[in-house]
Structure formats: C-alpha cells, structure tokens
Write a protein that holds these residues in place. Structure first.
Motif, mmCIF file in Angstrom:
data_model
loop_
_atom_site.group_PDB
_atom_site.id
_atom_site.type_symbol
_atom_site.label_atom_id
_atom_site.label_comp_id
_atom_site.label_asym_id
_atom_site.label_seq_id
_atom_site.Cartn_x
_atom_site.Cartn_y
_atom_site.Cartn_z
ATOM 1 N N PRO A 71 0.834 -1.213 0.000
ATOM 2 C CA PRO A 71 0.000 0.000 0.000
ATOM 3 C C PRO A 71 0.864 1.257 0.000
ATOM 4 C CG PRO A 71 -0.157 -1.172 2.112
ATOM 5 C CD PRO A 71 0.691 -2.004 1.225
ATOM 6 N N ASP A 72 0.411 2.289 -0.627
ATOM 7 C CA ASP A 72 1.039 3.604 -0.478
ATOM 8 C C ASP A 72 -0.024 4.657 -0.743
ATOM 9 O OD1 ASP A 72 1.056 4.499 -3.291
ATOM 10 O OD2 ASP A 72 2.501 2.876 -3.571
ATOM 11 N N ARG A 73 0.323 5.901 -0.517
ATOM 12 C CA ARG A 73 -0.722 6.921 -0.503
ATOM 13 C C ARG A 73 -1.240 7.307 -1.886
ATOM 14 N NH1 ARG A 73 1.128 11.668 -1.892
ATOM 15 N NH2 ARG A 73 3.391 11.912 -1.964
ATOM 16 N N PHE A 85 -11.160 7.917 12.125
ATOM 17 C CA PHE A 85 -10.687 7.567 13.465
ATOM 18 C C PHE A 85 -11.504 8.300 14.526
ATOM 19 C CE2 PHE A 85 -6.727 7.299 10.829
ATOM 20 C CZ PHE A 85 -6.642 5.919 10.836
ATOM 21 N N PHE A 96 -4.703 13.581 8.825
ATOM 22 C CA PHE A 96 -4.033 12.285 8.986
ATOM 23 C C PHE A 96 -3.504 11.762 7.643
ATOM 24 C CE2 PHE A 96 -3.550 7.729 9.608
ATOM 25 C CZ PHE A 96 -2.986 7.665 10.868
ATOM 26 N N GLY A 97 -4.190 12.124 6.575
ATOM 27 C CA GLY A 97 -3.745 11.707 5.243
ATOM 28 C C GLY A 97 -2.332 12.175 4.919
ATOM 29 N N TYR A 100 2.333 11.447 7.587
ATOM 30 C CA TYR A 100 3.659 10.826 7.433
ATOM 31 C C TYR A 100 4.416 11.358 6.230
ATOM 32 C CZ TYR A 100 1.374 7.965 10.854
ATOM 33 O OH TYR A 100 0.688 7.565 11.968
ATOM 34 N N ALA B 151 -4.058 3.571 7.804
ATOM 35 C CA ALA B 151 -2.765 4.102 8.238
ATOM 36 C C ALA B 151 -1.637 3.621 7.319
ATOM 37 C CB ALA B 151 -2.488 3.684 9.681
ATOM 38 N N ARG B 152 -1.683 2.348 6.974
ATOM 39 C CA ARG B 152 -0.629 1.832 6.083
ATOM 40 C C ARG B 152 -0.695 2.521 4.728
ATOM 41 N NH1 ARG B 152 -1.245 -4.267 5.510
ATOM 42 N NH2 ARG B 152 0.611 -4.051 4.220
ATOM 43 N N VAL B 154 -1.591 5.542 4.035
ATOM 44 C CA VAL B 154 -1.046 6.905 4.018
ATOM 45 C C VAL B 154 0.412 6.926 4.494
ATOM 46 C CG1 VAL B 154 -3.285 8.023 4.248
ATOM 47 C CG2 VAL B 154 -1.944 7.546 6.305
ATOM 48 N N ALA B 156 2.127 5.014 7.083
ATOM 49 C CA ALA B 156 2.619 4.718 8.428
ATOM 50 C C ALA B 156 3.437 3.428 8.410
ATOM 51 C CB ALA B 156 1.444 4.577 9.393
ATOM 52 N N GLN B 160 4.486 3.115 13.744
ATOM 53 C CA GLN B 160 3.482 4.189 13.737
ATOM 54 C C GLN B 160 2.068 3.629 13.737
ATOM 55 O OE1 GLN B 160 5.226 5.881 10.254
ATOM 56 N NE2 GLN B 160 6.200 7.565 11.367
#
Ligand SMILES: Nc1ncnc2c1ncn2[C@@H]1O[C@H](COP(=O)(O)OP(=O)(O)O)[C@@H](O)[C@H]1O
Ligand SMILES: [Mg+2]
Lengths: 256, 246
Positions: A71-73, A85, A96-97, A100, B151-152, B154, B156, B160
């Motif tokens: 997975p990645d953004r 959340f 939150f998006g 990181y 989370a993964r 985006v 993390a 995290q």
C-alpha cells in the motif's frame, strides 16, 4: 492510450477457495469504474489487491505500468465502516492523510486540510469528533482524507452502503462532481444497480465466486460525464438500469 | 444527580438499620458491633495504631505488582494477537495458569520467595498478569482492520501503526481492563497479607480477628472498600477525561 490500472492475468485464492479467476482488465485514468457483482463474489478482494493490501496468487496488478507490491498513498481507501478515526477531530482526521509526509511543510498541510474542509462543507465541524456527526459527514471526512493524502486513485468499498437514501443520493452527486473536478481515478464497489449506473463511467460486472468479468458496460457513452440528480428520471437511465439488472439475473449466476 | 441522592439515602438507611439492630441488644456485639463503634475503632486505629502506614504499605504492594503486570502484559498481549504463532504458543499455558486460584499458589510462592515482599508482589502479579495479558490480546484483536489499513495506505510504518492507531483504538477498553484488574489485585493482596505479612491492611484485619476485635476487623474492611471505591472512581474520571470523544 494504455490503461492506468491494469489487472494482468490476476487470480486470487485463499487456500482452497478460488476467489478471483484469472482476470485481465485495464482501467482508464480519470474515470470512475464501478465493480458490480453479487455479494461474496470477490469485489473487495479485487480492490484490496489494487490497494496493495492483498497480493494476487498469480499474475499482477500494474499502476501506471508499475507493479503494485504494497500500500502507499497514491491509492486511498474509503471503507463502509470505521472509515474515520473516532479519537481524532474531523480536521485531524483529514490531516491524517498527510501525517507521514515529509515532502510538504506543516503550513502546507494546514492549508490543504483547510481546503478540503471547505470543499466538503465540513468547516463548521472541524473540531467535532466523528461520533458527533452524521454518517454522511463521516464518509465525507474519509474521502477528504484520501484527497488530502494526495491519492490519485480512490478505492471505495461500498462507501455509502450504510447511509439513508437521501444522504446517499447527495453523496453520489458530490462524489461524481469531485471526481470530475479533481481528476481522480475511482474504483467504486457496490452491489446496488441504481448507484452503479448513476455513478459509473464504466461498469464491470462480475460473476458469482470465483469472480470473472461477465459484462463491461460503457455508461459514459450513454449518459455522458455530468450526472445531475434528474438523470435518474430519464428514459436512458431507466433502460440502462434494466439492462444491467437483466445481466445480473442471467449472467452472474446470482440467486436473486 | 437524582441517582446519586438515591444511592446515598439507601446507604444511610442500611447504616441506620444496622445501628438499630446492634443497639437493640438482640445480637452480641462481638458479632455485630454498631456503626458508631466501628467508627470509633477506625479513629483509634488512625490515631494510635498507624493505620495510614499500613494502608500505604498495602497500596504500594498493589501498585508495584499491578504496574509490573501491566508493563509485561500490554506488550506481550499485543504480540500474541499480532503474531498468530506466538498466540498459539502462549495461549494454552496462560489459560491454564489463569484458572489456578491464587491461594493455591501461596505455599509454592513461600517456598520460592520466603515470606518477604517478593512473595506478596509475586502473588499479586500472578493474579493479574495472566488475566490481563489475555484481555490485552483480545483488545488488540478488536482493533478494526480498516484503521490499520488506512494508516498503512497513508504511509505509516509498523511502529506508527502501533502507536498512532492500534494503541489509540484500544485505549478505552485497555484502560477499562486495567481498572478492573486493579480491583482483582486488591483481592489477592488481602490473601497475601493474611498468610504472610507483618504489615498492611490485611495483616491488621487478621491480627484484630485473633483478639476478636470485631469493630477493628470491620473498620479494616470498610477502609479496603473505601480505597477500592475511590480508586475506581478516579480511574473512571481519567477514562472520561482521556476519551472525551466517546
Ligand atoms: N482473508 C480471507 N481468507 C479467506 N477467505 C476470504 C478472505 N477474504 C475473502 N475471502 C472469501 O472470498 C470471497 C469473496 O470475498 P469478498 O472479496 O469480500 O467479496 P465481496 O466484496 O464481493 O462481497 C468470500 O467467499 C470470502 O469468504
Ligand atoms: Mg465486499
């Protein structure tokens, strides 16, 4: 033009259970593709593989020619439930998006968050927690988060499935507008024919498990890109919907 | 507010009935001393018999054992549910030990550690760790997969995901489980202090019993109840403060 998302001989089994039978399928960039099929047929599995959350048993999935391995953004997920959340405010859920990312400054992050709060009409709820806002608002938060993350592919798994009819309608209209305006590629999973026809540029209809493509319908060619609510009352829409329903009854092997 | 008032009034009525029964002379005072006698005993214990010190000793024992249990149970429980193989390896053993009644382990614990502080802390730890570790593993399993996957997606990393999502998501049930196991820890404390101690509230009660000082015994019990009540309420307050979003 070559496809942006490419299933290349993709197949998936969980142990002895064959869920997706060898499938090749290319999806264009900046289009909204609906995966339609009876429940339990493997739609979620297909989408999770695009997200990099599950690996194909054989074959692969390519994004812009590059094999998806994790997975990645670039591919953001929007789920039906647990989409935001509960311990973060609306504003922080959207932020939150970008949490990181080191390639943009805190000021840019704040600016983008603000932008998407406005775009989704969430500015008044910036400081509210998800439990205090409606289900429709919560799904808006989730979509805003993936856009803020900078995803250009949105993977939406029955995102409106738990909403009441009116809210659902409103979100469908908004989603369609945003897709056009932000030029996103969206894979949208649903088992609701009405929703599929209203949203889709293209509907890919899958059979009962193991999933195989049984029909591929170019909805954009018939309804065009813009989807005002009134389109639901047109004859074209009605005919198309009936055709899809007919296909489901006779081609997917679904028990309806 | 109404509920609180009703609770207080009901408790007052029970105490009044108790006072009445004790004063009627129908029950021998060594069985049921009146509330006022218990209160007097409590006052004497506080002013002349160092009750505060005994309470402090007991509280310290409970918290040392409890924090040791929590410090180990939280990471181990999380690992157990994150890695199926670890869970499969540990769960049957933990389940077995969990069902051993703590009093049954007193003799063994005395053989191993003597009658010093180690035995008491060990018994309390034993009583809470094995319960808590399974509760934590369960809390971890209940973290919605969707949260982890968002989370993964985006970006993390595993650490995290753990700190920013899994622990946050578990927070409310984790604090609740800690509160409940802390209560159990007090139960085991009394057992530990009765069998092997020369200090602490359990010791005070047990000594008073030997001389049939029923008011003192009852005063000791009341003190334990009060400590339990206050701790529990404080932790509930903390819970509300920490998890305003619920
Ligand atoms: N992780 C898994 N392990 C085993 N079987 C699974 C797993 N995920 C999905 N399946 C099975 O695969 C089939 C398709 O599931 P899914 O992709 O969720 O279908 P859909 O989204 O179309 O309802 C179901 O029969 C389901 O039980
Ligand atoms: Mg599904």
């Amino acid at each position: 033009m070559s496809a942006y998302v490419q299933f290349a001989d993709t197949a998936k089994s969980f142990g002895p259970i064959e869920v997706v039978r060898k499938t090749s399928l290319g999806l264009d960039r900046n289009s909204l593709v609906v995966f339609l099929g009876p429940s339990g047929c493997g739609k979620t599995t297909l989408m999770r593989m695009v997200g990099g959350l599950d690996q194909p048993s054989t074959g692969s999935i390519l994004l812009g020619g590059e094999k998806v391995v994790r997975p990645d953004r670039r591919r953001g997920m929007v789920f039906q439930s647990y989409s935001s959340f509960p311990w973060l405010t609306v504003e922080r859920n959207i932020a939150f998006g970008m949490r990181y990312r080191n390639d943009i400054t805190a000021a840019e992050k704040a600016e983008r968050t603000r932008h998407y709060l406005e775009l989704f009409g969430l500015a008044d709820f910036a400081g509210s927690f998800p439990n205090r806002i409606s289900g429709g608002m919560r799904q808006r938060v989730a979509i805003a988060r993936t856009l803020a993350a900078g995803s250009d592919v949105l993977l939406m798994d029955e995102p409106f499935g738990a909403l009441d009819a009116l809210t659902r309608e409103r979100l469908q209209v908004e989603l369609r507008q945003i897709q056009i305006r932000e030029e996103k590629t969206i894979i949208f999973v649903t088992h609701d024919v009405e929703e599929a026809v209203f949203l889709a540029d293209r509907i890919v209809l899958f059979s009962r498990r193991p999933a195989t493509v049984v029909a591929d319908i170019d909805v954009a060619a018939e309804l065009g890109p813009q989807r005002p609510l009134e389109i639901r009352e047109t004859q074209k829409f009605f005919e198309l919907r009936n055709r899809v329903l007919h296909l489901i009854r006779h081609e997917t092997g679904a028990v309806v | 507010m109404v509920e609180l008032a009703v609770g207080v009034i009901a408790a007052a009525l029970v105490v009044a009935a108790w006072e009445g029964a004790a004063r009627s002379g129908m029950i021998a005072p060594q069985f049921l001393p009146s509330p006022s006698r218990v209160l007097t005993a409590l006052w004497t214990m506080l002013t002349q018999q160092n009750l505060i010190w005994h309470v402090a000793v007991s509280t310290a024992r409970v918290w040392v054992a409890f924090l040791l249990a929590a410090a180990l149970a939280i990471p181990i429980g999380i690992v157990m549910s994150s890695y199926r193989i670890v869970g499969a390896a540990l769960e049957p053993m933990i389940d077995f030990i969990r069902y051993l009644p703590v009093p049954a382990l007193v003799p063994l614990s005395i053989i191993w550690f003597g009658v010093g502080e180690e035995t008491k802390v060990f018994l309390l730890w034993l009583g809470t760790f094995f319960q808590l570790v399974l509760l934590v593993a369960d809390d971890m399993r209940r973290v919605p997969q969707e949260f982890v996957e968002v989370a993964r997606t985006v970006g993390a990393n595993s650490r995290q995901v753990m700190t920013d999502v899994a622990l946050r998501s578990m927070g409310p049930t984790l604090i609740d489980n800690l509160r409940i196991t802390l209560g159990w820890c007090w139960t085991y404390l009394i057992i530990a202090e009765i069998v092997a101690a020369d200090s602490g509230i359990g010791y005070v009660i047990w000594t008073a019993r030997r001389f049939v000082k029923t008011p003192e015994v009852m005063a000791g019990v009341v003190v334990i109840g009060l400590i339990g009540l206050v701790t529990d309420q404080l932790l509930r307050l903390l819970h509300r403060r920490l998890f305003r979003y619920l």
